[in-house]
Design an enzyme around this catalytic site. Structure first.
Site, PDB file in Angstrom:
ATOM      1  N   GLU A 259       0.831  -1.215   0.000  1.00  0.00           N
ATOM      2  CA  GLU A 259       0.000   0.000   0.000  1.00  0.00           C
ATOM      3  C   GLU A 259       0.861   1.258   0.000  1.00  0.00           C
ATOM      4  O   GLU A 259       0.512   2.265  -0.637  1.00  0.00           O
ATOM      5  CB  GLU A 259      -0.940  -0.028   1.205  1.00  0.00           C
ATOM      6  CG  GLU A 259      -2.049  -1.065   1.022  1.00  0.00           C
ATOM      7  CD  GLU A 259      -2.919  -1.262   2.249  1.00  0.00           C
ATOM      8  OE1 GLU A 259      -4.157  -1.134   2.131  1.00  0.00           O
ATOM      9  OE2 GLU A 259      -2.359  -1.558   3.329  1.00  0.00           O
TER      10      GLU A 259
ATOM     11  N   GLU B 207      -3.793  -9.616   2.380  1.00  0.00           N
ATOM     12  CA  GLU B 207      -4.609  -9.621   3.596  1.00  0.00           C
ATOM     13  C   GLU B 207      -5.649 -10.738   3.617  1.00  0.00           C
ATOM     14  O   GLU B 207      -6.020 -11.230   4.687  1.00  0.00           O
ATOM     15  CB  GLU B 207      -5.295  -8.269   3.759  1.00  0.00           C
ATOM     16  CG  GLU B 207      -4.367  -7.123   4.164  1.00  0.00           C
ATOM     17  CD  GLU B 207      -3.667  -6.459   2.997  1.00  0.00           C
ATOM     18  OE1 GLU B 207      -3.020  -5.419   3.198  1.00  0.00           O
ATOM     19  OE2 GLU B 207      -3.761  -6.999   1.863  1.00  0.00           O
TER      20      GLU B 207
END
Length: 768
Positions: free
Chosen positions: A565, A585
């Site tokens: 990210e 994730e």
């Protein structure tokens, strides 16, 4: 210096094919020939299925032109460099060189990938012009991943030939090039082979188990967790006798390596039975099926040669992390450590200057060729040169002159902020860095950070550029990391620097958010604190993207979850080729919460090469995130839109920071922050239903678990914009709110917490 535009590799075995693949990875056309018809084509096909993959991306395989030696020798006529990687026999190699003379154009470089044969033996009878273009280029296996290249030139080799290959190997292939003397085994295999033989001998003599020996050789020594016997399994037990025979023929009889050579009946028996390691029927370690079909880990008993259940070693000395304390412990683990250390370090100190010009080259060769954390002379400094001299003398062993000469000092020191190494002349000299190499470790020796906390530090790296470095365990991201991201942006806004690079010299860029903290907070129901941390992370990412100065990500190794990210929010990325990037994730039952869903969705939506419309970008982002895809190279990351087409890729890890800094400086000229992101048109409820149907089809085929369905439902709601109508535009703020809401909903589920706990305990995803 003329560039290398085309390369030929002869020999399509594991090493030759791997060298050809790495040349192709660099974007250079390569000819791969073998004496067996069809062998080169078979090697390329095999490499496309091999894990870990020799090719960084499948398109690289198209740069390999295959052929056989008898029919296609003329293909080598246009090659600037021909690398031979055939059988380790000097006569066979010399015969091949003679065959090459009619087709090798004048000035084309010829090299051998030998690991044991001296260059002088290879150039016997060679014409003067060919000898001037000849050298040894010793790659390590696998050629894509091992960073060491040992380079040996002879008295007839033209210096510019060695310089040309060294530059190409460094910048093009990502290798650290170490100049070696023309001695048997060169540096790494001379020291490493002796170490392996010594470690096996002492394990047998002291009655250690395989597990005990490998545990002792692990963390205190800075040797990979494979240890000794695991490494032999990896390279193949059958290779050990061949290497020993070659070294025995090339070295004097009184060399410590030759004196250490012993045949162990247990190992000979294993080889005879085909138990040669991972490539055979098992080695010192093996996996077997139990009565109920379960997989059992088995280990060889060094006394009998038979398999038994693996056991966790319980030696008292294994609790020690200090190397000197370990070597002084009276149990068999301590005695083993001491015996191996005396053999290894005494031999390494005696080999300089025979095998290398200085100690720094020896240490670099062992770190990069054997993946050691410390080279031999760095280990001596950890023990103390005086301790080692006394220990060698007490054992009745000779003390090498170099060890005597260093006195009570160390082999390395820091003087005026520069790393210096002890030289053969008895003085200390700066450890040189190649032109274009900038190491954060060097900067840290001569400066103090602009800002620092327990998770990250901010450093001035010159010309108005700052570098943000993570230094938590595995560079996991935590509140301290987010705090330093905010501090860095605030300092940049105040003019402390004109551009920012995010880089670390740790093994991994970042493995993502600290799961241990998340699990602890969830177990005490600190939901408000967790949601606040998610919102803090989103704000930190937006601040990076919207900063009034350029931000360049410079990853190496894993950039997972939150690490990915961060890269998605940088103005540009200069990535090491061996960067493994992904939003993972879903593997722990969550979705990206720091803008990763939004960032990847936008990459696909704004890519003119991708299919347009509300659904295609959503489908692409959904596929990558729901399956926790990880790019296996920076090139694959480009294909997955985790990197942009304009983002740079650097092959040599030591050059990443310098090239990222140069990129940041170029962006700083006339820099303006990116415009506010435009709203996205997303498919809404109909798109969510379509994604749900696709996932349930995978579940019906056994490819998705019950909790996968739950995670995918929350991910689908986020990526499709919730329940909005497709004609309504969805803002970034609204997408971030969806990320937070769905992240928090998933974290409250027992199935997600079970996944997080399992990952922390085992390092593997739970399929619940």
């Amino acid at each position: 210096m003329d560039p290398i535009r085309r390369v030929g590799v002869i020999g399509a075995g594991v090493m030759g094919a791997g060298i050809a693949a790495q040349v192709a990875n660099a974007g250079i056309p390569v000819v791969l020939l073998d004496i067996v018809p069809g062998a080169a084509e078979a090697a390329v096909a095999r490499m496309l299925k091999t894990e870990p993959a020799p090719f960084m991306h499948r398109a690289a395989a198209r740069l390999v032109a295959c052929g056989d030696l008898d029919r296609d020798l003329a293909l080598l006529a246009e090659c600037d460099w021909i690398c031979e990687a055939i059988v380790e026999q000097a006569e066979a190699k010399r015969a091949l060189y003679a065959r090459l003379q009619p087709v090798r154009r004048p000035g084309a470089i010829l090299s051998s990938n030998t690991s044991t044969i001296p260059l002088a033996a290879l150039t016997e009878g060679m014409a003067a012009e060919a000898a001037a273009q000849f050298l040894v280029t010793h790659f390590f296996n696998p050629p894509r991943y091992m960073r060491l290249l040992e380079l040996v030139q002879g008295p007839a080799t033209r210096p510019e030939v060695a310089a040309r290959i060294a530059d190409f190997a460094d910048r093009g292939l990502g290798k650290t090039v170490i100049a070696c003397r023309d001695r048997p085994g060169f540096i790494a295999n001379r020291i490493g082979g002796h170490w392996l033989q010594s470690a096996v001998n002492h394990a047998v003599d002291l009655g250690l188990t395989v597990e005990e020996a490998d545990a002792v050789m692990g963390r205190p020594f800075g040797i990979p967790k494979t240890g000794v016997f695991g490494l032999l399994d990896l390279v193949g037990l059958d290779l050990m006798p061949h290497v020993a025979a070659s070294m025995k023929a090339a070295l004097p009889a009184d060399d410590p390596y030759v004196r250490a050579m012993r045949e162990h009946p247990v190992i000979l028996g294993m080889i005879a039975e085909g138990r040669t390691g991972r490539k055979g029927k098992g080695g010192f370690y093996a996996r077997e099926r139990g009565p109920g079909g379960e997989r059992l880990k088995r280990t060889v008993d060094l006394a009998t040669g038979r398999y038994r259940d693996s056991e966790k070693p319980v030696l008292e000395s294994l609790a020690l992390r200090d190397l000197r304390a370990l070597a002084g412990h009276p149990d068999r683990g301590g005695r083993y450590a001491r015996a191996v250390l005396l053999d290894l370090l005494g031999y390494a100190a005696a080999l300089v200057p025979e095998v290398a010009e200085g100690i720094a080259d020896v240490d670099a060769a062992m770190r990069l060729g054997y993946n050691w954390r410390y080279g031999p002379f760095e280990l001596i400094d950890r023990l103390g040169a005086g301790w080692l001299r006394a220990a060698l003398a007490a054992a009745g062993r000779p003390v090498p002159p170099l060890l005597e000469r260093v006195g009570e000092g160390g082999f390395y020191r820091v003087e005026a902020g520069r790393l210096e190494a002890f030289g053969l002349d008895g003085a200390y000299h700066p450890v040189p860095r190649p032109e274009g190499v900038l190491l954060l470790a060097d900067i840290k020796r001569r400066s103090t950070p602009l800002a620092r906390n327990g998770s990250a530090s901010l450093w001035e790296i010159g010309e108005g550029v700052a570098c943000l470095e993570f230094h938590s365990k595995m560079n996991a991201l935590d509140p301290g990391t987010l705090e330093m991201l905010g501090t860095s942006v605030a300092m940049g806004r105040k003019g402390a620097f004109r551009a920012l690079v995010i880089h670390t010299e740790g093994e991994q860029f970042s493995v993502g958010a600290n799961l241990g903290l998340a699990l602890f907070a969830a177990n005490i129901a600190a939901w408000g604190e967790i949601e606040g941390l998610i919102e803090q992370g989103q704000k930190a990412m937006r601040a990076l993207r919207d900063a009034p100065f350029p931000v360049v990500g410079a990853p190496s190794g894993m950039a997972l979850g939150g690490g990915c990210e961060i890269l998605l929010h940088c103005d540009a990325v200069q990535a090491h080729a061996e960067s493994y990037i992904g939003l993972v994730e879903a593997g722990v039952g969550l979705i990206p919460g720091w803008g990763g869903c939004t960032g990847l969705l936008r990459r696909w939506a704004e890519d003119p090469r991708a299919p347009q419309g509300p659904m295609p970008p959503v489908a692409k982002a959904f596929e990558a995130i729901s399956t926790a895809q990880v790019a296996k190279s920076a090139f694959e990351a480009r294909e997955m839109r985790l990197l942009r087409p304009t983002d740079g890729i650097t092959f040599n890890r030591d050059r990443v920071l310098a090239e990222a800094k140069a990129r940041a400086l170029a962006l700083a000229e006339g820099y303006a922050p990116p415009p506010a992101p435009a709203p996205l048109h997303l498919p809404g409820a109909s798109g969510r239903v379509a994604l749900g149907l696709a996932v349930r089809q995978q579940a019906a085929l056994g490819r998705a678990t019950p909790h996968d369905l739950v995670v995918c439902d929350h991910l689908a709601e986020t990526l499709t914009g919730g329940g909005r109508d497709p004609v309504d535009a969805v803002t970034e703020a609204e997408l971030h709110a969806l990320e937070r809401r769905n992240f928090m909903a998933l974290l409250r589920l027992p199935a997600t917490l079970a996944r997080v706990e399992h990952m922390l305990e085992t390092g593997r995803p739970l399929r619940n």
